[in-house]
Design a protein around this motif. Sequence first.
Motif, short mmCIF file in Angstrom:
data_model
loop_
_atom_site.label_atom_id
_atom_site.label_comp_id
_atom_site.label_asym_id
_atom_site.label_seq_id
_atom_site.Cartn_x
_atom_site.Cartn_y
_atom_site.Cartn_z
N TRP A 85 -7.40 -19.43 15.89
CA TRP A 85 -6.87 -20.46 15.00
C TRP A 85 -5.62 -19.98 14.26
O TRP A 85 -5.03 -20.76 13.49
CB TRP A 85 -7.92 -20.85 13.96
N GLU A 86 -5.22 -18.74 14.46
CA GLU A 86 -4.21 -18.14 13.58
C GLU A 86 -2.97 -17.68 14.33
O GLU A 86 -3.04 -17.26 15.49
CB GLU A 86 -4.82 -16.92 12.87
N ASN A 87 -1.85 -17.69 13.61
CA ASN A 87 -0.65 -17.00 14.05
C ASN A 87 -0.70 -15.60 13.44
O ASN A 87 -0.72 -15.46 12.21
CB ASN A 87 0.61 -17.74 13.57
N PRO A 88 -0.75 -14.54 14.24
CA PRO A 88 -0.94 -13.19 13.69
C PRO A 88 0.10 -12.79 12.66
O PRO A 88 -0.22 -12.09 11.69
CB PRO A 88 -0.88 -12.30 14.93
N LEU A 89 1.35 -13.21 12.84
CA LEU A 89 2.39 -12.85 11.86
C LEU A 89 2.12 -13.52 10.52
O LEU A 89 2.16 -12.88 9.47
CB LEU A 89 3.76 -13.25 12.40
N ARG A 90 1.83 -14.82 10.54
CA ARG A 90 1.55 -15.51 9.29
C ARG A 90 0.29 -14.98 8.62
O ARG A 90 0.23 -14.84 7.39
CB ARG A 90 1.42 -17.01 9.55
N LEU A 91 -0.73 -14.69 9.42
CA LEU A 91 -1.96 -14.18 8.84
C LEU A 91 -1.72 -12.81 8.21
O LEU A 91 -2.27 -12.52 7.14
CB LEU A 91 -3.05 -14.08 9.92
N ALA A 92 -0.91 -11.98 8.83
CA ALA A 92 -0.59 -10.67 8.26
C ALA A 92 0.05 -10.82 6.89
O ALA A 92 -0.23 -10.04 5.96
CB ALA A 92 0.32 -9.89 9.20
N GLU A 93 0.94 -11.81 6.73
CA GLU A 93 1.55 -12.05 5.43
C GLU A 93 0.50 -12.45 4.39
O GLU A 93 0.50 -11.97 3.26
CB GLU A 93 2.60 -13.16 5.55
N PHE A 164 16.65 -9.78 3.92
CA PHE A 164 15.59 -9.94 4.91
C PHE A 164 15.06 -8.57 5.35
O PHE A 164 15.81 -7.60 5.45
CB PHE A 164 16.10 -10.71 6.13
N SER A 165 13.75 -8.53 5.61
CA SER A 165 13.09 -7.30 6.06
C SER A 165 12.71 -7.43 7.53
O SER A 165 12.45 -8.53 8.02
CB SER A 165 11.83 -7.06 5.22
N GLU A 166 12.65 -6.29 8.22
CA GLU A 166 12.21 -6.33 9.61
C GLU A 166 10.69 -6.28 9.74
O GLU A 166 10.15 -6.43 10.83
CB GLU A 166 12.83 -5.17 10.40
N ARG A 167 9.99 -6.07 8.62
CA ARG A 167 8.53 -6.04 8.68
C ARG A 167 7.94 -7.02 7.67
O ARG A 167 8.63 -7.53 6.78
CB ARG A 167 8.00 -4.64 8.41
N VAL A 168 6.67 -7.29 7.84
CA VAL A 168 5.97 -8.24 6.97
C VAL A 168 6.06 -7.80 5.52
O VAL A 168 5.90 -6.62 5.19
CB VAL A 168 4.48 -8.35 7.40
N GLN A 169 6.33 -8.77 4.66
CA GLN A 169 6.37 -8.54 3.22
C GLN A 169 5.41 -9.49 2.51
O GLN A 169 5.33 -10.67 2.88
CB GLN A 169 7.80 -8.74 2.69
N PRO A 170 4.68 -9.02 1.53
CA PRO A 170 4.66 -7.63 1.07
C PRO A 170 3.95 -6.74 2.09
O PRO A 170 3.14 -7.23 2.89
CB PRO A 170 3.85 -7.71 -0.23
N HIS A 171 4.26 -5.47 2.03
CA HIS A 171 3.54 -4.50 2.85
C HIS A 171 2.52 -3.78 1.99
O HIS A 171 2.85 -3.30 0.91
CB HIS A 171 4.51 -3.49 3.46
N SER A 172 1.27 -3.76 2.46
CA SER A 172 0.20 -3.08 1.72
C SER A 172 -0.30 -1.92 2.58
O SER A 172 -1.08 -2.12 3.52
CB SER A 172 -0.93 -4.07 1.43
N PRO A 173 0.15 -0.71 2.30
CA PRO A 173 -0.08 0.42 3.20
C PRO A 173 -1.55 0.70 3.53
O PRO A 173 -1.88 1.07 4.65
CB PRO A 173 0.55 1.60 2.45
N GLY A 174 -2.46 0.53 2.59
CA GLY A 174 -3.85 0.89 2.86
C GLY A 174 -4.65 -0.16 3.60
O GLY A 174 -5.78 0.07 4.02
N LEU A 175 -4.06 -1.36 3.78
CA LEU A 175 -4.82 -2.47 4.36
C LEU A 175 -5.25 -2.18 5.79
O LEU A 175 -6.34 -2.58 6.21
CB LEU A 175 -3.98 -3.74 4.30
N ILE A 176 -4.43 -1.50 6.56
CA ILE A 176 -4.76 -1.25 7.97
C ILE A 176 -6.07 -0.48 8.10
O ILE A 176 -6.79 -0.65 9.09
CB ILE A 176 -3.59 -0.49 8.66
N ASP A 177 -6.41 0.34 7.14
CA ASP A 177 -7.65 1.12 7.20
C ASP A 177 -8.87 0.31 6.79
O ASP A 177 -10.00 0.79 6.89
CB ASP A 177 -7.54 2.36 6.31
#
Length: 338
Positions: A85-93, A164-177
């Motif tokens: 149901w999701e767009n991965p880029l938008r969900l990451a934001e 403009f940034s080349e990566r998703v903003q905001p970036h939350s460094p610990g989220l991936i873990d």
Amino acid sequence: MPTSAEPLRRLGFLTIGSFDADDPGPGHEATLEVIALGEQLGFDSAFVRHRHLQHGISSPVAVLAAATQRTSRIELGTAVIPLGWENPLRLAEDLATVDVLSGGRLQPGISVGPPMQWEHVRDALYPDTADREDFGRDRVSRLLRFVRGEQASSFSGTVGIETFSERVQPHSPGLIDRMWYGAASDSSATWAGEQGLNLLTSSVVRAPESGETDFATIQRQQILAYRAAHPAGRVSQGLVVVPTDSATAEQRARYTEYAGARDVRVGIPQGPAGLLFAKDLIGTSDEIATALYAHAAFREVDEVVFALPFGFPPEDYLQILTDMATKLGPALGWTAGT
């Protein structure tokens, strides 16, 4: 691996967040109140389910954004967001935004596969690309890359007064873990481990080709398969558990009736996917603790996210959560957070 001598480390709960279609506000408010109650009772985590085109939470990330403003300690999770149901880029934001708002407490759980009722929603959801959409694991990989902070755009820099940034903003460094995967088979559990994801198990598994139908045995094997791929990963178990220590006679009767209606599925593969359902655990905290210590999969985890039964009124959840935190948790050696 909880035993009578080795305590449960983390205790959480899961709610579907039911609401009245004609007046959805009170139901959403009740969900937020349940999460705040969980923090007051010392639970380590509160997870919400994801329900599209139903009378349950359709936007768990939005609900958890509100919950970040009513809590300060408890972890906030989704179990699980179906990525079809999701767009991965938008969900990451969205995930990164809520993680920032929570101070690093978000625990997003995700899954793959075509959207439920796909044949009925495909034209509304993907009117131009339905036949080309990939609902497999690559969708997870895309999301993880964006959460990790890898390139999302080929451009970064300033145009006029906008940067403009080349990566998703905001970036939350610990989220991936703190990303979780909802797996129901050995292969998906192994894959989750290989991706470095944490593992969410639930009260549903897929029946293996071996013909085994004992839920606890199958779930234990999935956990072992995951740990072989990712020994340091977190594993959480999500059975439906309803302690009755302080319940009224009427509540106990209703809970028993609820579980009995669901028990007819236990041990019998359901549907084309051959799904097997766990038996709901209803009883005093001592009775439930005894049943859990005898559960082969429970003995392989040190944290749980027990699921609240569907469609019960707020006073039932108050009783269940209170007994869970003050009776069942201590019976399993757990200590409430502060």
